[in-house]
Design a protein around this motif. Structure first.
Motif, PDB file in Angstrom:
ATOM      1  N   HIS A   1      37.547  -7.412  48.435  1.00 59.25           N
ATOM      2  CA  HIS A   1      38.613  -6.819  49.246  1.00 59.25           C
ATOM      3  C   HIS A   1      39.713  -7.834  49.568  1.00 59.25           C
ATOM      4  CE1 HIS A   1      40.176  -5.577  53.262  1.00 59.25           C
ATOM      5  NE2 HIS A   1      40.256  -4.415  52.641  1.00 59.25           N
TER       6      HIS A   1
ATOM      7  N   ALA B   1      40.359 -10.760  48.257  1.00 56.19           N
ATOM      8  CA  ALA B   1      41.022 -11.296  47.061  1.00 56.19           C
ATOM      9  C   ALA B   1      42.124 -10.342  46.596  1.00 56.19           C
ATOM     10  CB  ALA B   1      40.001 -11.510  45.949  1.00 56.19           C
TER      11      ALA B   1
ATOM     12  N   ALA C   1      33.618 -14.123  39.823  1.00 55.69           N
ATOM     13  CA  ALA C   1      32.740 -13.241  40.610  1.00 55.69           C
ATOM     14  C   ALA C   1      31.556 -12.838  39.739  1.00 55.69           C
ATOM     15  CB  ALA C   1      33.497 -12.012  41.093  1.00 55.69           C
ATOM     16  N   ARG C   2      30.574 -12.196  40.384  1.00 56.21           N
ATOM     17  CA  ARG C   2      29.388 -11.776  39.625  1.00 56.21           C
ATOM     18  C   ARG C   2      29.660 -10.504  38.836  1.00 56.21           C
ATOM     19  NH1 ARG C   2      25.459 -11.578  44.779  1.00 56.21           N
ATOM     20  NH2 ARG C   2      27.101 -10.088  45.255  1.00 56.21           N
ATOM     21  N   SER C   3      30.542  -9.650  39.357  1.00 57.73           N
ATOM     22  CA  SER C   3      30.809  -8.360  38.693  1.00 57.73           C
ATOM     23  C   SER C   3      31.234  -8.585  37.254  1.00 57.73           C
ATOM     24  CB  SER C   3      31.932  -7.614  39.421  1.00 57.73           C
ATOM     25  OG  SER C   3      31.586  -7.432  40.748  1.00 57.73           O
TER      26      SER C   3
ATOM     27  N   PRO D   1      31.352 -13.863  51.345  1.00 53.44           N
ATOM     28  CA  PRO D   1      30.647 -13.889  52.627  1.00 53.44           C
ATOM     29  C   PRO D   1      30.224 -15.328  52.929  1.00 53.44           C
ATOM     30  CG  PRO D   1      29.762 -12.167  51.210  1.00 53.44           C
ATOM     31  CD  PRO D   1      30.726 -12.954  50.375  1.00 53.44           C
ATOM     32  N   PRO D   2      30.306 -15.758  54.193  1.00 52.55           N
ATOM     33  CA  PRO D   2      29.985 -17.149  54.545  1.00 52.55           C
ATOM     34  C   PRO D   2      28.593 -17.574  54.104  1.00 52.55           C
ATOM     35  CG  PRO D   2      30.954 -16.005  56.398  1.00 52.55           C
ATOM     36  CD  PRO D   2      30.765 -14.970  55.340  1.00 52.55           C
TER      37      PRO D   2
ATOM     38  N   ALA E   1      27.399 -17.491  51.394  1.00 50.15           N
ATOM     39  CA  ALA E   1      27.452 -18.093  50.056  1.00 50.15           C
ATOM     40  C   ALA E   1      28.162 -19.452  50.047  1.00 50.15           C
ATOM     41  CB  ALA E   1      28.166 -17.128  49.097  1.00 50.15           C
ATOM     42  N   TYR E   2      28.770 -19.855  51.176  1.00 51.43           N
ATOM     43  CA  TYR E   2      29.614 -21.060  51.171  1.00 51.43           C
ATOM     44  C   TYR E   2      28.862 -22.325  50.730  1.00 51.43           C
ATOM     45  CZ  TYR E   2      33.184 -18.602  53.988  1.00 51.43           C
ATOM     46  OH  TYR E   2      34.134 -17.735  54.460  1.00 51.43           O
TER      47      TYR E   2
ATOM     48  N   GLU F   1      37.119 -19.267  54.422  1.00 54.07           N
ATOM     49  CA  GLU F   1      37.603 -18.250  55.354  1.00 54.07           C
ATOM     50  C   GLU F   1      36.698 -18.167  56.564  1.00 54.07           C
ATOM     51  OE1 GLU F   1      39.893 -16.028  55.785  1.00 54.07           O
ATOM     52  OE2 GLU F   1      41.051 -16.222  53.945  1.00 54.07           O
TER      53      GLU F   1
HETATM   54  N1  NDP Z   1      38.795  -8.684  54.143  1.00 59.39           N
HETATM   55  C1  NDP Z   1      39.603  -9.277  54.986  1.00 59.39           C
HETATM   56  O1  NDP Z   1      40.698  -8.815  55.296  1.00 59.39           O
HETATM   57  C2  NDP Z   1      39.215 -10.591  55.586  1.00 59.39           C
HETATM   58  C3  NDP Z   1      38.072 -11.243  55.163  1.00 59.39           C
HETATM   59  N2  NDP Z   1      37.765 -12.466  55.672  1.00 59.39           N
HETATM   60  C4  NDP Z   1      36.595 -13.209  55.189  1.00 59.39           C
HETATM   61  O2  NDP Z   1      36.728 -13.400  53.797  1.00 59.39           O
HETATM   62  C5  NDP Z   1      35.507 -13.326  53.129  1.00 59.39           C
HETATM   63  C6  NDP Z   1      35.519 -12.279  52.039  1.00 59.39           C
HETATM   64  O3  NDP Z   1      35.893 -11.026  52.590  1.00 59.39           O
HETATM   65  P1  NDP Z   1      35.958  -9.686  51.730  1.00 59.39           P
HETATM   66  O4  NDP Z   1      36.700  -9.886  50.476  1.00 59.39           O
HETATM   67  O5  NDP Z   1      36.389  -8.646  52.669  1.00 59.39           O
HETATM   68  O6  NDP Z   1      34.428  -9.459  51.376  1.00 59.39           O
HETATM   69  P2  NDP Z   1      33.768  -8.554  50.260  1.00 59.39           P
HETATM   70  O7  NDP Z   1      32.610  -7.873  50.906  1.00 59.39           O
HETATM   71  O8  NDP Z   1      34.751  -7.722  49.540  1.00 59.39           O
HETATM   72  O9  NDP Z   1      33.139  -9.667  49.310  1.00 59.39           O
HETATM   73  C7  NDP Z   1      33.892 -10.402  48.357  1.00 59.39           C
HETATM   74  C8  NDP Z   1      33.081 -10.538  47.082  1.00 59.39           C
HETATM   75  O10 NDP Z   1      31.940 -11.346  47.339  1.00 59.39           O
HETATM   76  C9  NDP Z   1      30.836 -10.900  46.571  1.00 59.39           C
HETATM   77  N3  NDP Z   1      29.739 -10.592  47.506  1.00 59.39           N
HETATM   78  C10 NDP Z   1      29.616  -9.539  48.328  1.00 59.39           C
HETATM   79  N4  NDP Z   1      28.475  -9.636  49.051  1.00 59.39           N
HETATM   80  C11 NDP Z   1      27.898 -10.785  48.682  1.00 59.39           C
HETATM   81  C12 NDP Z   1      26.697 -11.449  49.060  1.00 59.39           C
HETATM   82  N5  NDP Z   1      25.876 -10.942  49.979  1.00 59.39           N
HETATM   83  N6  NDP Z   1      26.416 -12.628  48.466  1.00 59.39           N
HETATM   84  C13 NDP Z   1      27.226 -13.148  47.544  1.00 59.39           C
HETATM   85  N7  NDP Z   1      28.376 -12.541  47.140  1.00 59.39           N
HETATM   86  C14 NDP Z   1      28.691 -11.398  47.700  1.00 59.39           C
HETATM   87  C15 NDP Z   1      31.277  -9.662  45.831  1.00 59.39           C
HETATM   88  O11 NDP Z   1      31.652 -10.064  44.523  1.00 59.39           O
HETATM   89  P3  NDP Z   1      30.672 -10.013  43.266  1.00 59.39           P
HETATM   90  O12 NDP Z   1      29.482  -9.209  43.632  1.00 59.39           O
HETATM   91  O13 NDP Z   1      31.486  -9.418  42.181  1.00 59.39           O
HETATM   92  O14 NDP Z   1      30.353 -11.439  43.038  1.00 59.39           O
HETATM   93  C16 NDP Z   1      32.527  -9.223  46.577  1.00 59.39           C
HETATM   94  O15 NDP Z   1      33.453  -8.590  45.727  1.00 59.39           O
HETATM   95  C17 NDP Z   1      34.507 -13.081  54.236  1.00 59.39           C
HETATM   96  O16 NDP Z   1      34.047 -14.322  54.671  1.00 59.39           O
HETATM   97  C18 NDP Z   1      35.299 -12.462  55.355  1.00 59.39           C
HETATM   98  O17 NDP Z   1      34.747 -12.693  56.600  1.00 59.39           O
HETATM   99  C19 NDP Z   1      38.570 -13.076  56.595  1.00 59.39           C
HETATM  100  C20 NDP Z   1      39.702 -12.478  57.057  1.00 59.39           C
HETATM  101  C21 NDP Z   1      40.098 -11.173  56.629  1.00 59.39           C
END
Ligand code: NDP
Ligand SMILES: O=C1O[C@H](COP(=O)(O)O)[C@@H](O)[C@H](O)[C@H]1O
Length: 473
Positions: free
Chosen positions: A12, A14, A42-44, A117-118, A120-121, A144
């Motif tokens: 989202h 990104a 990404a994994r997708s 998600p944090p 994974a950091y 983030e």
């Molecule tokens: N959305 C926003 O507007 C904001 C978000 N943030 C922060 O940014 C970060 C990302 O947010 P957002 O893009 O909304 O998150 P998403 O839930 O969309 O996750 C981003 C990508 O991370 C991968 N993912 C999802 N869940 C997991 C998991 N449990 N373990 C490992 N990878 C995972 C997926 O990619 P794939 O499976 O393809 O690898 C997914 O497309 C978060 O830390 C959030 O708190 C901060 C401010 C605003």
């Protein structure tokens, strides 16, 4: 050459923020276009064209930017990999080396942005460091919020990241630090020591209100919001950052460390929020809008707080005795973010008979405006007739040309990270002190006070704000 790598590229954030900001940087020529590459990771399992196409709905080029858009997209590639497997990162390193092969690799820079998600950091940070890291200050990692979920977990996250990464390689984003008014505040204050900043101390200010009202609710984010609530979502980070910039003393220099030193000094001198002296609320249906618990996925027992008002004191020479009152909520009457320093009235002299809650305010959004309210004598009146007047600095009016080219906060922050300027990023100690301040009110055992969606917050907050801000009206 700069390789900007976006982890979680399928997600989202990104799509919504990261790639549009990167396109704008490219389109405005803020990066060297010939040597700028963006890689989504990404994994997708997505093909490169599918990934590139998925960005189309989010990046909105102006009509005349169509060619630039195609050019930019041709520099965006996609890599499918895992976040917890060394092999993925080893492969990825080969991929990057191939991308960078026609450039002077000793000068290349890799910026890794974790839109993940944090949880994974640490794993991703470790693997980057082990397998795709360039030495000599040529690797940066942007992360983030949330940086932990409380004081203890933030320390753990910091320690885990610091096992491999030095602090100056980690860029923690708080996009509020790149909002126009927040960037401007040090200039408005410290470049005007005889006017604006001269007022900002306990001789002239009786209280300070930092407000972050949001018109929107928690729709689409209940999974995240229900475990975090308003204190973790915005008070501990965005509002604390606004607070430190609003309260800090003038830094010795403009170097990132001197600026952040002053911000940390404020946090260290700040009292801790208490449940006893806070108002915590949750919106219910009202004004034609649904309540928090009406959202799909929210339990009827949820105690998630969507509104907070709380008060802190800064124990230093400038601010001793001045309450800093914070209020923030979702689904309020309207969205607005501002800092309001309420000014003391006269205690002696010829104007003690008139008193008002005059203030100097710095509006962060929706408009960027500085307002100083004051008394004036009513024009054309031969008698002394004090009326309220105001002095305004409205960015849109005074800087109309510049404001036409408004830049998104992410664009500014990415440019800074590429340039290696961490001033508008959050240092580890800022995060820790801010968690400590709010630890007690993160998870209240009490039932939150209800307030109607579209209102100004719980009715108890009205009296709270009035008394804590020492308002007359
Ligand atoms: N959305 C926003 O507007 C904001 C978000 N943030 C922060 O940014 C970060 C990302 O947010 P957002 O893009 O909304 O998150 P998403 O839930 O969309 O996750 C981003 C990508 O991370 C991968 N993912 C999802 N869940 C997991 C998991 N449990 N373990 C490992 N990878 C995972 C997926 O990619 P794939 O499976 O393809 O690898 C997914 O497309 C978060 O830390 C959030 O708190 C901060 C401010 C605003
Ligand atoms: O990080 C967040 O910020 C937004 C508010 O940001 P803004 O730039 O739109 O003012 C907030 O809505 C969100 O809940 C929070 O996670």
């Amino acid at each position: 050459m700069v390789s900007f790598i976006v982890f979680g590229a399928s997600g989202h954030l990104a799509h919504q923020k990261t790639f549009p900001a990167l396109f704008n940087l490219y389109a405005r020529n803020c990066v060297n276009r010939q040597s700028f590459y963006v890689v989504g990771y990404a994994r997708s399992k997505l093909s490169e064209p599918d990934f590139q196409n998925s960005l189309k709905d989010f990046i909105k080029p102006e009509q005349e930017q169509a060619k630039l858009y195609d050019e930019f997209i041709s520099r965006v590639s996609y890599f499918t990999g895992q976040y917890d497997q060394a092999d993925s990162f080893k492969e990825f390193n080969k991929y990057l080396e191939n991308l960078e092969k026609n450039t002077d690799q000793s000068k290349g820079l890799r910026v890794f942005y974790l839109a993940l998600p944090p949880s994974a950091y640490v794993s991703v940070g470790n693997f980057i460091h082990d397998h795709v890291y360039l030495p000599d200050g040529r690797t940066r990692m942007i992360i983030e919020k949330p940086f932990g979920k409380d004081y203890d977990s933030s320390i753990k996250l910091k320690e885990d990241l610091h096992k491999k990464w030095s602090e100056d390689e980690i860029y923690r984003i708080d996009h509020y630090l790149a909002k126009d008014m927040i960037i401007n505040l040090p200039t408005l204050r410290f470049a005007n020591p005889h006017s604006l900043d001269a007022l900002l101390n306990n001789h002239h200010v009786k209280s300070v209100n930092i407000s972050m009202w949001e018109g929107g609710g928690c729709d689409g984010r209940v999974g995240y919001y229900d475990i975090n609530g308003v204190v973790r979502d915005v008070l501990q980070n965005h509002m604390s950052q606004i607070f430190t910039v609003a309260a800090m003393d003038e830094p010795k220099s403009e170097s990132p460390d001197d600026v952040r030193y002053e911000k940390v000094k404020v946090l260290k001198a700040t009292s801790h929020a208490s449940l006893k002296d806070s108002i915590l609320g949750q919106y219910v249906s009202g004004n034609g809008k649904g309540g928090y618990k009406d959202l799909e996925g929210v339990s009827k027992e949820s105690k998630a707080t969507t509104y907070v008002a709380t008060t802190l004191f800064v124990d230093n020479e400038r601010w001793k005795g001045v309450p800093f009152v914070f209020d923030s909520g979702k689904s309020l009457e309207r969205g607005r973010v501002e800092i309001k320093y309420y000014l003391k009235g006269k205690e002696s002299g010829i104007f003690t008979d008139v008193n008002q809650d005059h203030y100097i305010s710095f509006s962060v959004q929706p408009n960027q405006e500085v307002v100083l309210t004051a008394f004036a004598n009513k024009p054309m009146s031969s008698e002394r007739t004090c009326v309220n007047a105001s002095l305004n600095l409205n960015f849109k009016e005074q800087f109309s040309e510049e404001m036409k080219n408004k830049r998104d906060a992410y664009e500014i922050l990415f440019e800074d990270a590429i340039r290696g300027d961490p001033t508008k990023f959050v240092r580890d100690d800022e995060v820790e002190y801010a968690w400590r301040i709010f630890d007690e009110i993160l998870d209240s055992p009490n039932e939150p006070l209800p307030y109607p969606a579209g209102s100004t917050g719980p009715k108890e907050a009205e009296q709270y704000l009035k008394s804590h801000l020492k308002l007359i009206q």
